[in-house]
Design an enzyme around this catalytic site. Structure first.
Site, PDB file in Angstrom:
ATOM      1  N   SER A 133       0.895  -1.233  -0.141  1.00 35.53           N
ATOM      2  CA  SER A 133       0.089  -0.203   0.032  1.00 35.53           C
ATOM      3  C   SER A 133       0.805   1.389   0.093  1.00 35.53           C
ATOM      4  CB  SER A 133      -0.994   0.008   1.165  1.00 35.53           C
ATOM      5  OG  SER A 133      -1.617   1.187   1.296  1.00 35.53           O
ATOM      6  N   TYR A 146      -1.807  -1.677  10.056  1.00 30.48           N
ATOM      7  CA  TYR A 146      -2.021  -1.647   8.617  1.00 30.48           C
ATOM      8  C   TYR A 146      -0.447  -1.331   7.982  1.00 30.48           C
ATOM      9  CZ  TYR A 146      -4.081  -1.209   3.947  1.00 30.48           C
ATOM     10  OH  TYR A 146      -4.230  -1.292   2.505  1.00 30.48           O
TER      11      TYR A 146
HETATM   12  N1  LIG Z   1      -8.555  -0.287  -2.092  1.00 36.04           N
HETATM   13  C1  LIG Z   1      -7.531   0.692  -1.951  1.00 36.04           C
HETATM   14  O1  LIG Z   1      -7.857   1.911  -1.725  1.00 36.04           O
HETATM   15  C2  LIG Z   1      -6.181  -0.058  -1.566  1.00 36.04           C
HETATM   16  C3  LIG Z   1      -5.174   0.780  -1.352  1.00 36.04           C
HETATM   17  C4  LIG Z   1      -3.897   0.217  -0.992  1.00 36.04           C
HETATM   18  C5  LIG Z   1      -3.765  -1.021  -0.772  1.00 36.04           C
HETATM   19  N2  LIG Z   1      -4.690  -1.856  -1.016  1.00 36.04           N
HETATM   20  C6  LIG Z   1      -4.726  -3.222  -0.847  1.00 36.04           C
HETATM   21  O2  LIG Z   1      -5.119  -4.108  -2.059  1.00 36.04           O
HETATM   22  C7  LIG Z   1      -5.375  -5.284  -1.736  1.00 36.04           C
HETATM   23  C8  LIG Z   1      -6.447  -5.705  -2.323  1.00 36.04           C
HETATM   24  O3  LIG Z   1      -7.721  -5.252  -1.667  1.00 36.04           O
HETATM   25  P1  LIG Z   1      -8.923  -4.544  -2.609  1.00 36.04           P
HETATM   26  O4  LIG Z   1      -8.741  -3.007  -2.477  1.00 36.04           O
HETATM   27  O5  LIG Z   1      -9.121  -5.000  -3.911  1.00 36.04           O
HETATM   28  O6  LIG Z   1     -10.033  -4.801  -1.575  1.00 36.04           O
HETATM   29  P2  LIG Z   1     -11.453  -5.951  -1.769  1.00 36.04           P
HETATM   30  O7  LIG Z   1     -12.220  -5.735  -2.935  1.00 36.04           O
HETATM   31  O8  LIG Z   1     -12.029  -5.782  -0.435  1.00 36.04           O
HETATM   32  O9  LIG Z   1     -10.560  -7.299  -1.843  1.00 36.04           O
HETATM   33  C9  LIG Z   1      -9.990  -7.742  -0.956  1.00 36.04           C
HETATM   34  C10 LIG Z   1      -9.719  -9.289  -1.032  1.00 36.04           C
HETATM   35  O10 LIG Z   1      -9.274  -9.891  -0.109  1.00 36.04           O
HETATM   36  C11 LIG Z   1      -9.591 -10.968   0.013  1.00 36.04           C
HETATM   37  N3  LIG Z   1      -9.494 -11.562   1.654  1.00 36.04           N
HETATM   38  C12 LIG Z   1      -9.608 -10.707   2.663  1.00 36.04           C
HETATM   39  N4  LIG Z   1      -9.412 -11.154   3.827  1.00 36.04           N
HETATM   40  C13 LIG Z   1      -9.230 -12.493   3.485  1.00 36.04           C
HETATM   41  C14 LIG Z   1      -8.794 -13.685   4.162  1.00 36.04           C
HETATM   42  N5  LIG Z   1      -8.995 -13.702   5.480  1.00 36.04           N
HETATM   43  N6  LIG Z   1      -8.758 -14.878   3.492  1.00 36.04           N
HETATM   44  C15 LIG Z   1      -8.572 -14.623   2.117  1.00 36.04           C
HETATM   45  N7  LIG Z   1      -8.852 -13.726   1.341  1.00 36.04           N
HETATM   46  C16 LIG Z   1      -9.619 -12.685   2.030  1.00 36.04           C
HETATM   47  C17 LIG Z   1     -11.068 -10.905  -0.343  1.00 36.04           C
HETATM   48  O11 LIG Z   1     -11.806 -11.976  -0.549  1.00 36.04           O
HETATM   49  P3  LIG Z   1     -12.899 -12.637   0.617  1.00 36.04           P
HETATM   50  O12 LIG Z   1     -13.706 -11.677   1.410  1.00 36.04           O
HETATM   51  O13 LIG Z   1     -13.880 -13.455  -0.558  1.00 36.04           O
HETATM   52  O14 LIG Z   1     -12.317 -13.608   1.339  1.00 36.04           O
HETATM   53  C18 LIG Z   1     -11.152  -9.950  -1.408  1.00 36.04           C
HETATM   54  O15 LIG Z   1     -10.832 -10.670  -2.470  1.00 36.04           O
HETATM   55  C19 LIG Z   1      -5.493  -5.419  -0.018  1.00 36.04           C
HETATM   56  O16 LIG Z   1      -4.143  -5.997   0.264  1.00 36.04           O
HETATM   57  C20 LIG Z   1      -5.433  -4.064   0.461  1.00 36.04           C
HETATM   58  O17 LIG Z   1      -4.774  -3.742   1.690  1.00 36.04           O
HETATM   59  C21 LIG Z   1      -6.132  -1.342  -1.267  1.00 36.04           C
END
Ligand SMILES: NC(=O)c1ccc[n+]([C@@H]2O[C@H](COP(=O)([O-])OP(=O)(O)OC[C@H]3O[C@@H](n4cnc5c(N)ncnc54)[C@H](OP(=O)(O)O)[C@@H]3O)[C@@H](O)[C@H]2O)c1
Length: 256
Positions: A133, A146
């Site tokens: 991130s 985080y």
């Molecule tokens: N969106 C942002 O602004 C942002 C910014 C910086 C970094 N990120 C990072 O990007 C990555 C993806 O997040 P996203 O933004 O795409 O959010 P998202 O749409 O909520 O996706 C998160 C994914 O992680 C999976 N997940 C969460 N907890 C889990 C667990 N215990 N076991 C297995 N799978 C799990 C969820 O799947 P299930 O719920 O189906 O298990 C989902 O597929 C994360 O690491 C997040 O920290 C996001």
């Protein structure tokens, strides 16, 4: 293999890789979503998509995913993407959420990389993308665990690249800023108004992923997608640290 492929950045990575002809193993807890994404990708691109339901907080589930990694003789891309956020100061967040975050952001990626590397090194080909991130570049309160866990992924990736570069394995710590995904629409953030974040600061997940994949080809280890995000991390990161260093800290009480 893409973890957290049931939505957001992980789904976008699965879609990109399928469009490039990669067979996929997609991992997450929501099996129904994985199955519908798998069907869509198989129909659109004719690739083989294997669904692995698993909770990365569960040591047993991670063992099963590790086994799948070891058994996949030609695993060439591992995207450690699964993740989530918490709301509140470190002292107030439930310890179970804090430990779950360490499992999902630190322990599971470490175990899966350890399982994938021997094969990648032997084949002299592999790509490991750890979705970290931009947050660790901006020290703010409310992001202690985080930023801590994502910082691990950044430092880990940077050093790992030094160890595996001669084996032809490429590593990236992908550090997105605000990205339009399911991340902010979970119960944890139901009372947070993200509409106050200006529109220019948001990126769509498919753009984040396209830039990440292109940057991997250019061997950038720590990659922040989006010009605005790079400016914010460089300029405001330094400013936030300077201001924090100027803030007076109350001296400890004589009674403690
Ligand atoms: N969106 C942002 O602004 C942002 C910014 C910086 C970094 N990120 C990072 O990007 C990555 C993806 O997040 P996203 O933004 O795409 O959010 P998202 O749409 O909520 O996706 C998160 C994914 O992680 C999976 N997940 C969460 N907890 C889990 C667990 N215990 N076991 C297995 N799978 C799990 C969820 O799947 P299930 O719920 O189906 O298990 C989902 O597929 C994360 O690491 C997040 O920290 C996001």
């Amino acid at each position: 293999m893409v973890t957290g492929a049931s939505s957001g950045i992980g789904e976008a990575y699965a879609r990109l890789l399928a469009s490039l002809g990669y067979d996929l193993i997609i991992v997450a807890r929501r099996k129904d979503r994985l199955e519908s994404i798998a069907k869509d990708l198989q129909d659109k691109y004719g690739v083989l998509v294997t669904v692995l339901e698993g909770d990365l907080c569960s040591a047993d589930d991670v063992s099963a995913i590790e086994e799948k990694v070891r058994a996949t003789a030609d695993l060439s891309v591992l995207v450690n993407n699964a993740g989530f956020g918490t709301l509140g100061q470190f002292v107030d967040v439930d310890i179970s959420k804090t430990l779950d975050m360490i499992s999902v952001h630190v322990t599971a990626p470490t175990r899966l990389i350890k399982a994938a590397l021997p094969g990648m090194n032997a084949r002299r080909e592999g790509n490991i993308i750890n979705v970290a991130s931009a947050a660790p570049f901006l020290p703010v309160s409310g992001n202690v665990n985080y930023n801590g866990t994502k910082s691990y992924l950044i430092a880990f990736s940077e050093c790992l690249q030094l160890e595996v570069k001669d084996a032809g394995v490429r590593v990236q710590a992908l550090c997105p800023g605000f990205t339009r995904t399911g991340f902010h629409s979970v119960d944890e953030f139901k009372n947070v108004d993200f509409s106050t974040i200006p529109a220019f600061m948001w990126m769509p997940a498919d753009r984040v992923v396209a830039q990440s994949w292109r940057a991997l080809g250019k061997k950038k280890v720590i990659f922040i997608p989006g010009f605005i995000n790079r400016i914010i991390c460089t300029f405001f990161g330094g400013l936030f640290r300077y201001l924090a260093s100027k803030r007076p800290v109350r001296p400890p009480s004589q009674n403690t």
